[in-house]
Design a protein around this motif. Sequence first.
Motif, PDB file in Angstrom:
ATOM      1  N   GLY A  90       9.384  -5.563 -14.494  1.00  0.00           N
ATOM      2  CA  GLY A  90       8.212  -4.197 -14.934  1.00  0.00           C
ATOM      3  C   GLY A  90       7.748  -4.279 -13.922  1.00  0.00           C
ATOM      4  O   GLY A  90       7.347  -2.472 -13.569  1.00  0.00           O
ATOM      5  N   ALA A  91       6.951  -5.016 -13.935  1.00  0.00           N
ATOM      6  CA  ALA A  91       5.562  -5.133 -12.526  1.00  0.00           C
ATOM      7  C   ALA A  91       6.057  -4.783 -11.318  1.00  0.00           C
ATOM      8  O   ALA A  91       5.679  -3.983 -10.953  1.00  0.00           O
ATOM      9  CB  ALA A  91       4.846  -5.834 -12.892  1.00  0.00           C
ATOM     10  N   LEU A  92       7.601  -5.577 -11.226  1.00  0.00           N
ATOM     11  CA  LEU A  92       8.011  -4.815 -10.075  1.00  0.00           C
ATOM     12  C   LEU A  92       8.463  -3.401  -9.672  1.00  0.00           C
ATOM     13  O   LEU A  92       8.242  -2.755  -8.519  1.00  0.00           O
ATOM     14  CB  LEU A  92      10.184  -5.538  -9.392  1.00  0.00           C
ATOM     15  N   TRP A  93       8.733  -3.184 -10.413  1.00  0.00           N
ATOM     16  CA  TRP A  93       9.774  -1.912 -10.769  1.00  0.00           C
ATOM     17  C   TRP A  93       8.489  -0.443 -10.593  1.00  0.00           C
ATOM     18  O   TRP A  93       8.163   0.470 -10.006  1.00  0.00           O
ATOM     19  CB  TRP A  93      10.262  -1.282 -12.221  1.00  0.00           C
ATOM     20  N   ALA A  94       7.259  -0.687 -11.222  1.00  0.00           N
ATOM     21  CA  ALA A  94       6.235  -0.185 -11.388  1.00  0.00           C
ATOM     22  C   ALA A  94       5.341  -0.138 -10.249  1.00  0.00           C
ATOM     23  O   ALA A  94       5.260   1.041  -9.865  1.00  0.00           O
ATOM     24  CB  ALA A  94       5.092  -0.887 -12.890  1.00  0.00           C
ATOM     25  N   GLY A  95       5.551  -1.092  -9.123  1.00  0.00           N
ATOM     26  CA  GLY A  95       4.903  -1.363  -8.306  1.00  0.00           C
ATOM     27  C   GLY A  95       6.056  -0.312  -6.872  1.00  0.00           C
ATOM     28  O   GLY A  95       5.121   0.488  -6.277  1.00  0.00           O
ATOM     29  N   LEU A  96       7.381  -0.112  -7.297  1.00  0.00           N
ATOM     30  CA  LEU A  96       7.665   0.021  -6.405  1.00  0.00           C
ATOM     31  C   LEU A  96       7.949   1.890  -6.668  1.00  0.00           C
ATOM     32  O   LEU A  96       7.743   2.399  -6.146  1.00  0.00           O
ATOM     33  CB  LEU A  96       9.301  -0.539  -6.738  1.00  0.00           C
TER      34      LEU A  96
ATOM     35  N   ALA B 110       2.624  -0.222 -15.260  1.00  0.00           N
ATOM     36  CA  ALA B 110       2.234   1.187 -14.659  1.00  0.00           C
ATOM     37  C   ALA B 110       1.090   1.357 -15.361  1.00  0.00           C
ATOM     38  O   ALA B 110      -0.345   1.997 -13.908  1.00  0.00           O
ATOM     39  CB  ALA B 110       3.162   2.086 -14.338  1.00  0.00           C
ATOM     40  N   ASP B 111       0.929   1.490 -16.369  1.00  0.00           N
ATOM     41  CA  ASP B 111      -0.133   2.099 -16.452  1.00  0.00           C
ATOM     42  C   ASP B 111      -1.661   0.872 -16.441  1.00  0.00           C
ATOM     43  O   ASP B 111      -2.361   1.057 -16.416  1.00  0.00           O
ATOM     44  CB  ASP B 111      -0.419   1.746 -18.447  1.00  0.00           C
ATOM     45  N   LEU B 112      -0.622  -0.353 -16.925  1.00  0.00           N
ATOM     46  CA  LEU B 112      -1.705  -0.944 -16.286  1.00  0.00           C
ATOM     47  C   LEU B 112      -2.149  -1.726 -15.293  1.00  0.00           C
ATOM     48  O   LEU B 112      -3.466  -2.062 -14.843  1.00  0.00           O
ATOM     49  CB  LEU B 112      -1.382  -3.188 -17.295  1.00  0.00           C
ATOM     50  N   ARG B 113      -1.044  -1.259 -13.927  1.00  0.00           N
ATOM     51  CA  ARG B 113      -1.579  -1.417 -12.442  1.00  0.00           C
ATOM     52  C   ARG B 113      -2.570  -0.856 -12.454  1.00  0.00           C
ATOM     53  O   ARG B 113      -3.780  -0.740 -11.981  1.00  0.00           O
ATOM     54  CB  ARG B 113      -0.344  -1.336 -12.009  1.00  0.00           C
ATOM     55  N   ALA B 114      -2.800   0.953 -13.067  1.00  0.00           N
ATOM     56  CA  ALA B 114      -3.686   1.664 -12.908  1.00  0.00           C
ATOM     57  C   ALA B 114      -5.102   1.097 -13.344  1.00  0.00           C
ATOM     58  O   ALA B 114      -5.596   1.301 -12.944  1.00  0.00           O
ATOM     59  CB  ALA B 114      -3.815   2.684 -13.409  1.00  0.00           C
ATOM     60  N   ALA B 115      -5.242   0.344 -14.581  1.00  0.00           N
ATOM     61  CA  ALA B 115      -6.053  -0.167 -15.672  1.00  0.00           C
ATOM     62  C   ALA B 115      -6.621  -1.053 -14.459  1.00  0.00           C
ATOM     63  O   ALA B 115      -8.315  -1.060 -14.736  1.00  0.00           O
ATOM     64  CB  ALA B 115      -5.820  -0.122 -17.293  1.00  0.00           C
TER      65      ALA B 115
ATOM     66  N   SER C 228      33.190  -3.426   3.709  1.00  0.00           N
ATOM     67  CA  SER C 228      32.464  -4.017   3.904  1.00  0.00           C
ATOM     68  C   SER C 228      31.046  -3.947   2.171  1.00  0.00           C
ATOM     69  O   SER C 228      30.446  -4.500   2.311  1.00  0.00           O
ATOM     70  CB  SER C 228      31.634  -4.820   5.081  1.00  0.00           C
ATOM     71  N   LEU C 229      31.433  -2.290   2.072  1.00  0.00           N
ATOM     72  CA  LEU C 229      30.238  -2.294   1.964  1.00  0.00           C
ATOM     73  C   LEU C 229      30.334  -3.749   0.286  1.00  0.00           C
ATOM     74  O   LEU C 229      30.694  -3.741  -0.243  1.00  0.00           O
ATOM     75  CB  LEU C 229      29.960  -1.006   1.285  1.00  0.00           C
ATOM     76  N   LYS C 230      28.693  -3.270   0.196  1.00  0.00           N
ATOM     77  CA  LYS C 230      28.473  -4.662  -1.344  1.00  0.00           C
ATOM     78  C   LYS C 230      27.224  -4.191  -2.103  1.00  0.00           C
ATOM     79  O   LYS C 230      26.431  -3.583  -1.448  1.00  0.00           O
ATOM     80  CB  LYS C 230      28.995  -6.169  -0.425  1.00  0.00           C
ATOM     81  N   THR C 231      27.096  -3.547  -3.317  1.00  0.00           N
ATOM     82  CA  THR C 231      26.035  -2.669  -3.500  1.00  0.00           C
ATOM     83  C   THR C 231      25.473  -4.156  -4.848  1.00  0.00           C
ATOM     84  O   THR C 231      26.037  -4.959  -5.105  1.00  0.00           O
ATOM     85  CB  THR C 231      26.416  -2.106  -4.481  1.00  0.00           C
ATOM     86  N   ALA C 232      24.246  -4.146  -5.526  1.00  0.00           N
ATOM     87  CA  ALA C 232      23.668  -4.704  -5.963  1.00  0.00           C
ATOM     88  C   ALA C 232      21.942  -3.747  -6.198  1.00  0.00           C
ATOM     89  O   ALA C 232      21.519  -3.112  -5.217  1.00  0.00           O
ATOM     90  CB  ALA C 232      23.041  -6.135  -5.188  1.00  0.00           C
ATOM     91  N   ASP C 233      21.320  -4.316  -7.247  1.00  0.00           N
ATOM     92  CA  ASP C 233      19.940  -4.001  -7.250  1.00  0.00           C
ATOM     93  C   ASP C 233      19.039  -4.748  -7.213  1.00  0.00           C
ATOM     94  O   ASP C 233      19.031  -6.412  -6.938  1.00  0.00           O
ATOM     95  CB  ASP C 233      19.824  -3.150  -8.422  1.00  0.00           C
ATOM     96  N   GLY C 234      17.398  -4.828  -6.630  1.00  0.00           N
ATOM     97  CA  GLY C 234      16.581  -5.237  -6.291  1.00  0.00           C
ATOM     98  C   GLY C 234      15.227  -4.599  -6.463  1.00  0.00           C
ATOM     99  O   GLY C 234      16.058  -3.120  -5.467  1.00  0.00           O
ATOM    100  N   ALA C 235      14.515  -4.971  -6.598  1.00  0.00           N
ATOM    101  CA  ALA C 235      13.101  -4.276  -5.867  1.00  0.00           C
ATOM    102  C   ALA C 235      11.794  -5.033  -5.446  1.00  0.00           C
ATOM    103  O   ALA C 235      11.747  -4.635  -4.606  1.00  0.00           O
ATOM    104  CB  ALA C 235      11.802  -4.026  -7.397  1.00  0.00           C
TER     105      ALA C 235
END
Length: 729
Positions: free
Chosen positions: A154-160, A128-133, A386-393
């Motif tokens: 890490g860049a994915l979650w920072a962008g999200l 997140a800091d690097l994106r700003a810089a 039919s609920l199915k959970t998962a994570d992703g950005a």
Amino acid sequence: MLVVWAVLFIAALPFTARQADNLTGGGFAVPGSQSDAVQSALERDFDATQRAKLGVVLIAHDGATAADRRAALERLRRAAARVDHVAVTPQALAQARSASRPGDSGARTVIVPLRVDVNEWKAIDTAADLRAALGIGTPTGSEGAVTTHLIGQGALWAGLQEVSKKDLATAESVGFPIVALILLAVFGSLAAAALPLALGAVSVLVTGALIYFVSRSMEMSVFTTNMASMIGIGVAVDYSLFVLARYREEIAAGRAPDEARGIALATSGIAVLFSGLTVITSLAGLLLVDTTALRSMALGAILVVAVSVLTASTLLPALISLLGRRAYEPGRLFGRLASAVRSRRSPRAPRAPFWERWTARVMRRPVVAIVAAGSVLLALAVPALSLKTADGALDQFPAGHETRAGFAAAAAQAGPGATAPVIVVARARDGQIGEAANAAAVRSLRSAIARDREVVSVAAPVVSNRGDAVLLAATPRRAGEAPQTKALVERLRGGLPAAGERLHVDVGGSTGGLVDFNDKVSGSMWMIVLFVLSLSYVVLLVLLRSALLPLKAVVMNLLSVGAAYGVIVAVFQWGWVDGLFGFQSLGRIDTVTPPLVLAVVFGLSMDYEVFLLSRIRERFAASGDTLDAVAGGLSSSARTITSAALIMVAVFATFVATGVPSIQQIGLGTAVAIAVDATIVRLVLVPATMAVLGRWNWWLPRPLERVLPRADFDRLPAAAAAATAASQA
């Protein structure tokens, strides 16, 4: 009291503005999991190995010159020098300069690996800091001849997070005017409509300051502010609406303002207190999940509900007193409109109020009403099976977003899984890795990993500082968030016979972390459900002094939650309305959505249950007639409940319209559940079931009757009136 709140509000403002200073993008680590064990091993035993992967992608577009490419690399070097925990090595810069010469193959896309000295979760803050810089997302970094993109998990979650922050600001700017219009229509007075809005703003802003102070002493997720804002606006407005509506009702009945205010606090004020306690109880169930992200989101919501209860019970009465007649008299425009409508009505025979007629109709055939309403709710809930959970950005970014472009370019050049290797740490059960038997086991382990169909390659083994462990980095064939890569992690964890009895193996990396987080949250759902149901029942038992009414409320709220889950699955997992209202199906439901929707919906639904049943209880204590009590309680509270629900649905709908899919899921689920709860449940199921139960509604075992504290809604209005008269005398 006004002075106290004014000082508190002014003092909170500077800290509210800094509430995100100490929040972290991480918090998804699961203590005791394999991914956590791998991260700990990387930090403790492998000094020479990088703990997280970040990289910069430079894409040269048509017309880019050598000077443009050199400028982009120089901008990267300077930005990296200003950000902690990340560096671009001279070797990486030299290779990038060589690869970016015009005319070379691959000159259009150059990947510059970064040196990172923090783990995968802390790399989110670094990203997140690097994106700003780098100015990513601004004309400097995202436009021009050479565009700059940051890649890595890490860049994915920072962008999200960046996208979510903008969406939150949009939702708040849209939500408040909509709520204001609804309140204006409800009260017909600008002054009265401004009161709940003022309390909503105060509650959210004061909570922001509390979040700042709490985050200084414990790790809290950046999504805490989203949760607090989403819940706070609706809850604070609803609570103040309950009290203000009762105050205006007592004024209309001929009470003096001071007496009306006392009765409103002694009845609706007590209901608000129990409502807030029920919501807090529901949200506290999320604290059972041992992950910082979910716990901090729950804590943010708990704080804003607690502050909302305080503002409704202390600040609102003071503001009502300050406004005087303007708090209950309609404005000139609305007064003229009401008079005009009344004058045009033709004379009619007196009729019972609509809600009394409605209640009588429902209670005349209660079994039919129960079957019909229950069938609708069960039909809505069917997709939840039919609920199915998962994570992703990555798949949550809008089409055309610069983050998608950067990852697509990197995948085309280096492969989709290059930025998210699966990390395997094998520790010798006895002796050193270099010993013949252990070395042979490591070779067999590496070969077994490489043979998997989803593995492109396995890097050379890296031996730990003490020589008793080895690290193997496997590059997956697909992206780190892909279902196939998650299945790869589970296969490797399920058994690597090549390790035999010589090695203890842990499988981690960013994909392993996502798998562990999903498993932890999903596996904790039974605890959350049991906790929320049990404590909600106890709170209502104390409030209503009935053994069956709380049980009925719990069952009905479960039906509302089931309906919400079903709609979420149909929209975001099955994609039934893709493209409509900007919905984007992911083929899955975000991991945190089911527990958050359960806790939030269960708590907020109990708000309306408490408000309605407390009025019914109050009426029953006066008349002793269940049918009359239900009819009177519903008719006197239906308009307020409907207005409060409309406000809550409007607030959550703004998040549906402006948020990323994970936020949209929570917004849609809560909006649907509140709408269903305020209509089908409160207006049909509650009166119908109470008609069937009859006197059993108020049954309470004698041992409980002796030990339970009393809310005594039957005595509160009289007690409040007597207290007011005594104080005036």
